[in-house]
Write an enzyme that holds these catalytic residues in place. Structure first.
Site, PDB file in Angstrom:
ATOM      1  N   GLY A  93      32.378  28.859  42.858  1.00 47.81           N
ATOM      2  CA  GLY A  93      33.742  29.358  42.707  1.00 47.81           C
ATOM      3  C   GLY A  93      34.211  29.974  43.884  1.00 47.81           C
ATOM      4  N   LEU A 117      25.087  28.519  40.084  1.00 50.39           N
ATOM      5  CA  LEU A 117      26.404  28.152  40.063  1.00 50.39           C
ATOM      6  C   LEU A 117      26.909  28.989  41.101  1.00 50.39           C
ATOM      7  CD1 LEU A 117      27.196  28.673  36.144  1.00 50.39           C
ATOM      8  CD2 LEU A 117      26.494  26.514  37.631  1.00 50.39           C
ATOM      9  N   ALA A 118      27.623  28.095  42.246  1.00 53.39           N
ATOM     10  CA  ALA A 118      28.025  29.006  43.297  1.00 53.39           C
ATOM     11  C   ALA A 118      29.313  28.223  44.104  1.00 53.39           C
ATOM     12  CB  ALA A 118      26.647  29.012  44.555  1.00 53.39           C
ATOM     13  N   GLN A 155      30.740  20.288  43.275  1.00 51.93           N
ATOM     14  CA  GLN A 155      31.700  20.230  42.078  1.00 51.93           C
ATOM     15  C   GLN A 155      32.840  20.233  42.688  1.00 51.93           C
ATOM     16  OE1 GLN A 155      32.040  24.076  40.108  1.00 51.93           O
ATOM     17  NE2 GLN A 155      32.816  22.953  38.179  1.00 51.93           N
ATOM     18  N   ARG A 170      38.428  37.666  43.913  1.00 48.20           N
ATOM     19  CA  ARG A 170      38.266  38.798  43.614  1.00 48.20           C
ATOM     20  C   ARG A 170      37.781  39.660  44.932  1.00 48.20           C
ATOM     21  NH1 ARG A 170      36.328  38.920  37.778  1.00 48.20           N
ATOM     22  NH2 ARG A 170      35.505  36.711  38.280  1.00 48.20           N
ATOM     23  N   ALA A 194      12.459  58.892  96.272  1.00 51.07           N
ATOM     24  CA  ALA A 194      13.736  59.326  95.253  1.00 51.07           C
ATOM     25  C   ALA A 194      15.105  59.027  95.889  1.00 51.07           C
ATOM     26  CB  ALA A 194      13.859  60.849  94.867  1.00 51.07           C
TER      27      ALA A 194
HETATM   28  C1  UD1 Z   1      30.838  34.722  33.826  1.00 50.81           C
HETATM   29  C2  UD1 Z   1      30.773  34.289  32.445  1.00 50.81           C
HETATM   30  C3  UD1 Z   1      30.604  35.596  31.476  1.00 50.81           C
HETATM   31  C4  UD1 Z   1      29.566  36.588  31.750  1.00 50.81           C
HETATM   32  C5  UD1 Z   1      29.616  36.829  33.453  1.00 50.81           C
HETATM   33  C6  UD1 Z   1      28.458  37.356  34.039  1.00 50.81           C
HETATM   34  C7  UD1 Z   1      31.817  32.246  32.020  1.00 50.81           C
HETATM   35  C8  UD1 Z   1      32.927  31.371  31.361  1.00 50.81           C
HETATM   36  N1  UD1 Z   1      31.863  33.113  31.784  1.00 50.81           N
HETATM   37  O1  UD1 Z   1      32.215  35.179  33.981  1.00 50.81           O
HETATM   38  O2  UD1 Z   1      30.442  35.326  30.107  1.00 50.81           O
HETATM   39  O3  UD1 Z   1      29.509  37.728  31.213  1.00 50.81           O
HETATM   40  O4  UD1 Z   1      29.697  35.408  33.981  1.00 50.81           O
HETATM   41  O5  UD1 Z   1      28.440  37.896  35.307  1.00 50.81           O
HETATM   42  O6  UD1 Z   1      30.705  31.674  32.136  1.00 50.81           O
HETATM   43  N2  UD1 Z   1      31.188  28.857  39.104  1.00 50.81           N
HETATM   44  C9  UD1 Z   1      31.231  27.612  39.490  1.00 50.81           C
HETATM   45  N3  UD1 Z   1      32.023  26.601  38.955  1.00 50.81           N
HETATM   46  C10 UD1 Z   1      33.294  26.998  38.200  1.00 50.81           C
HETATM   47  C11 UD1 Z   1      33.368  28.209  38.082  1.00 50.81           C
HETATM   48  C12 UD1 Z   1      32.503  29.360  38.540  1.00 50.81           C
HETATM   49  O7  UD1 Z   1      30.264  27.167  40.269  1.00 50.81           O
HETATM   50  O8  UD1 Z   1      34.173  25.996  38.399  1.00 50.81           O
HETATM   51  C13 UD1 Z   1      30.343  29.973  39.422  1.00 50.81           C
HETATM   52  C14 UD1 Z   1      30.961  30.905  40.370  1.00 50.81           C
HETATM   53  O9  UD1 Z   1      30.850  30.842  41.686  1.00 50.81           O
HETATM   54  C15 UD1 Z   1      30.023  32.041  39.934  1.00 50.81           C
HETATM   55  C16 UD1 Z   1      29.402  31.833  38.562  1.00 50.81           C
HETATM   56  O10 UD1 Z   1      29.773  30.591  38.457  1.00 50.81           O
HETATM   57  O11 UD1 Z   1      28.896  32.085  40.852  1.00 50.81           O
HETATM   58  C17 UD1 Z   1      30.271  32.589  37.580  1.00 50.81           C
HETATM   59  O12 UD1 Z   1      31.741  32.442  37.744  1.00 50.81           O
HETATM   60  P1  UD1 Z   1      32.679  33.556  37.632  1.00 50.81           P
HETATM   61  O13 UD1 Z   1      33.806  33.237  38.046  1.00 50.81           O
HETATM   62  O14 UD1 Z   1      32.105  34.903  38.596  1.00 50.81           O
HETATM   63  O15 UD1 Z   1      32.557  34.134  35.959  1.00 50.81           O
HETATM   64  P2  UD1 Z   1      32.783  35.568  35.334  1.00 50.81           P
HETATM   65  O16 UD1 Z   1      34.054  35.749  35.259  1.00 50.81           O
HETATM   66  O17 UD1 Z   1      32.076  36.714  36.174  1.00 50.81           O
HETATM   67 CA    CA Z   2      30.852  36.639  37.963  1.00 47.29          CA
END
Ligand code: UD1
Ligand code: CA
Length: 473
Positions: free
Chosen positions: A15, A12-13, A80, A19, A429
């Site tokens: 987002g 999943l990448a 996505q 932060r 030199a």
């Molecule tokens: C997420 C988990 C949480 C866990 C934590 C561990 C969920 C709802 N929450 O929270 O339970 O403790 O990871 O680190 O799953 N991403 C997408 N598409 C989206 C949203 C996110 O690809 O629509 C990807 C982000 O790029 C990221 C990953 O998913 O790499 C996790 O998303 P992030 O927003 O970091 O979730 P956390 O709040 O850390």
């Molecule tokens: Ca995270």
């Protein structure tokens, strides 16, 4: 038993990583120890040898997809369009892989410390249990921000996101790591039923746990043996923490393999660096990229090597080298700047305040002090006197200089390229050498000295030789 091969790994990448507060770099492309976060995660995922490796991209998708093509050309990027949550992201990935059966592993793109071994262990536990979902969990001293694992009589009943949790749930120290093994068919069914009825208005992947539970399917958890491995990086404080943990792991691996690292706290070694046994790395070193150091070599203190090859028993002290080959037994530093395309022969020397670029220094040849060598070929057994400059740039073009074997370049020589100094030749030199010097000749290119007798008594009649020292400021 050979490790089971999962049908797919979904990373999943998509987002934005708000932060991180970066205007230029998507979260998963921030680097640590020689790879981006995504690079580390994809490498761990690839270690499972999955049939499909899919990376869900969204925010800055061109940048992330281009990077993915570099680090793992066989991986597939799936877009996505809108970041509606981790559950939605996995659904988008599975829609790109129709008719998938077997085990699907999901990994977040922001967990750079995960190892292939831990992922393989998760898959093994999952398949042994015949589970619909197996979560990788971790017990953390500070679980703030993570989803909490709620257990009922020992078995997992739900994952509750920090933002949705009450105080009692927030007191739980076992967290969801966003790493899972799923049964593909069961996962696809539950993903259809996710809602956005939560604090963030997103489709949470964590809700699949409760859905599987409600449907009477087996949900198991595997508690990470090394909890740090599961760390998620959401901001730059966590990024530096992850970098420090990875640094410790890389250094310890080298130490166990026979490398002396004098001060792990100030030694940064990228994951693709190769160090032979009996290499010594002194404090304050950074070894980057594809650097390799052969047995018995000594690096540091205070040395930065990038994509550099250091030969056996060479010494590189307080220096900065990029794209360089340092021959066996060669001696570099202190304060030496070696730039791309520099090749130092065996037992050669590049000494203090020497800069060399795109040049070859032959076996046993020496450039000991205060010189610039650019675009040159220097043969074997030659010596370049202090403060020599290879004048390679005429203001418009670069030109090459060739110096033969056994040459003696006098101190403070300007070798104005293109120019060639034959075998065994000398330069006087202080010469400005603009014409070739044939083998065995002495090249002199400077004004003749003349002494003017009695000049001081005529022009400075009040000077007393004995007073001169005292008159100095
Ligand atoms: C997420 C988990 C949480 C866990 C934590 C561990 C969920 C709802 N929450 O929270 O339970 O403790 O990871 O680190 O799953 N991403 C997408 N598409 C989206 C949203 C996110 O690809 O629509 C990807 C982000 O790029 C990221 C990953 O998913 O790499 C996790 O998303 P992030 O927003 O970091 O979730 P956390 O709040 O850390
Ligand atoms: Ca995270």
């Amino acid at each position: 038993m050979t490790d089971p091969r999962p049908a797919a790994v979904v990373v999943l990448a998509a987002g934005e990583g708000t932060r991180m507060k970066s205007a230029t770099t998507p979260k998963v492309l921030h680097p640590l120890c020689g790879r981006t976060m995504l690079g580390h995660v994809v490498a761990a995922a690839r270690g499972l040898d999955p049939e499909h490796l899919v990376v869900v991209v969204g925010h800055a998708r061109e940048q992330v997809t281009a990077h993915l093509a570099e680090v793992d050309p066989a991986a597939r990027a799936v877009v996505q369009e809108q970041q509606n949550g981790t559950g939605h992201a996995v659904r988008v990935a599975l829609e790109a892989l129709p008719d998938l059966t077997g085990t699907v592993v999901v990994v977040p793109g922001d967990a750079p410390l995960l190892t292939a071994a831990t992922l393989a262990e998760l898959v093994r536990v999952h398949e042994l249990a015949g589970a619909a979902t197996t979560l990788l969990t971790a017990r953390l001293p500070d679980p703030t921000g993570y989803g909490r694992v709620v257990r009922n009589g020992g078995s997992v009943s739900a994952v509750v996101e920090h933002k949705d949790a009450d105080d009692a749930t927030r007191a739980i120290d076992e967290v969801a790591t966003s790493v899972y093994a799923f049964d593909a068919a069961a996962l696809m069914t539950s993903l259809q039923s996710l809602t956005t009825d939560n604090a963030q208005g997103e489709e949470y992947l964590t809700d699949v746990v409760g859905l599987h539970k409600a449907a009477g399917r087996t949900v198991t958890a595997h508690i990470a043996v090394v909890p740090e491995e599961t760390m998620g990086v959401n901001d730059r404080v966590q990024l530096s923490e992850a970098r420090r943990l990875l640094r410790d792991r890389v250094v310890a691996d080298h130490q166990r393999a026979g490398v002396t690292v004098v001060d792990p706290l100030t030694t940064w070694i990228d994951v693709d660096v190769t160090l032979a046994p009996d290499v010594t790395v002194h404090p304050g070193c950074q070894l980057h990229g594809r650097t390799t150091v052969a047995a018995g070599a000594v690096v540091g203190p205070d040395t930065t090597l990038t994509d550099t090859e250091v030969g056996e028993h060479a010494v590189v002290l307080k220096s900065h080298c990029t794209g360089v080959v340092v021959g066996a037994g060669a001696d570099v530093g202190p304060y030496t700047y070696l730039r791309p395309g520099t090749r130092l022969g065996a037992r050669s020397k590049a000494g203090a305040f020497v800069e060399i670029k795109a040049s070859e220094v032959g076996e046993g040849s020496k450039v000991p002090h205060l010189s610039y060598v650019g675009d040159a070929t220097i043969g074997a057994g030659s010596n370049v006197g202090a403060a020599t400059v290879f004048v390679n740039y005429d203001g418009r073009d670069k030109h090459r200089t060739t110096v033969g074997d056994g040459v003696r370049i006098g101190s403070d020589t300007m070798l104005v390229a293109p120019v060639e100094i034959g075998d065994g030749a000398y330069t006087a030199a202080g010469s400005v050498i603009t014409k070739d010097v044939p083998a065995g000749a002495l090249g002199v290119g400077r004004a003749q000295q003349r002494n003017i007798e009695g000049w001081v008594s005529r022009r400075r009649p009040t000077d007393q030789p004995d007073d001169q020292g005292k008159q100095q400021p």
